[in-house]
Design an enzyme around this catalytic site. Sequence first.
Site, mmCIF file in Angstrom:
data_model
loop_
_atom_site.group_PDB
_atom_site.id
_atom_site.type_symbol
_atom_site.label_atom_id
_atom_site.label_comp_id
_atom_site.label_asym_id
_atom_site.label_seq_id
_atom_site.Cartn_x
_atom_site.Cartn_y
_atom_site.Cartn_z
ATOM 1 C CE1 TYR A 57 -4.204 1.725 0.292
ATOM 2 C CE2 TYR A 57 -2.952 3.177 1.704
ATOM 3 C CZ TYR A 57 -4.081 2.916 0.961
ATOM 4 O OH TYR A 57 -5.091 3.852 0.877
ATOM 5 C CE LYS A 67 -3.718 4.341 -2.327
ATOM 6 N NZ LYS A 67 -4.731 4.632 -3.352
#
Length: 256
Positions: free
Chosen positions: A160, A164
């Site tokens: 994650y 991102k």
Amino acid sequence: MTATPTASSPRLSGKVVLVAGAASGIGAAIARRCAVEAARVVCADLDEPAARTLAAGIGNDAAGWHCDVTSTTSAQDLVRNIRDRFGRLDGFVYNVAAPSHDGTVVEFDEARFRYELDCGLTGAFIVSKHAIPLMAASGGSIVFIASQFAHVAVGRSPVYCAMKAGLVHLAKAMAIDHAPDNIRVNSLSPGAIATNRLLARHADLDAANAALGPAHLTGRIGQPAEVAAAAAFLLSDDASFVTGTDLLVDGGYATR
Ligand SMILES: NC(=O)c1ccc[n+]([C@@H]2O[C@H](COP(=O)([O-])OP(=O)(O)OC[C@H]3O[C@@H](n4cnc5c(N)ncnc54)[C@H](O)[C@@H]3O)[C@@H](O)[C@H]2O)c1
């Protein structure tokens, strides 16, 4: 003489905006806000029935279509359908992320790592690759929904955090390449936002707010509509001198 803008002037009038990952949470709020701002919205999602229901609810000629952002043919079909129905594309919001699994890199399943990366980052490349040629005809604005975890890392979320951060830098690189096409590219990094996504780790949204709120300077988590307001700004001509940047909409989470 141009009309004096008023606070109530719709800012996306005449524009067609694609929201990928529109069916729930932040994406649905962005789609609704874009329609309030008078855009015609394409709500695209893996969850086609929910995308269709959303589009029917927001009206203003909105479309609710299936798209799997990890599939080239699906992205090509989506853009072809936008061209056929609307003949133009002025805004593109990439909001997709698969449900996140927890774990260190040692614990993480490799196939799962690749899947989350495909949904969260590679999909932004795939849809952009096919959407930009349509958008380039009249210029436009692209917004990638990143996260505060693009700026500060968090434990047990390696894919994650990486995807991102990748989205933020992909937006910057694309902003350079597509400035000559009059396309602005930015990312938007929310803090914790009250969506079903938080229910994977918290009993309900009140519990999520109690656990996560204090990490934000606001003392609370955000609402999808607060992210949507910022996305509408980036999509609009109010942001005509804003490109290649990341807008933190995180209640001050990343300041400390
Ligand atoms: N909720 C938060 O606290 C928070 C915080 C920071 C960033 N974000 C980011 O904001 C975005 C939206 O978050 P949310 O909480 O609304 O999540 P969500 O899970 O409700 O929304 C994600 C949407 O993407 C769709 N989707 C998943 N895989 C897809 C695929 N392969 N093709 C097309 N659509 C697909 C899902 O069906 C869903 O509608 C995500 O990118 C998330 O990482 C959320």
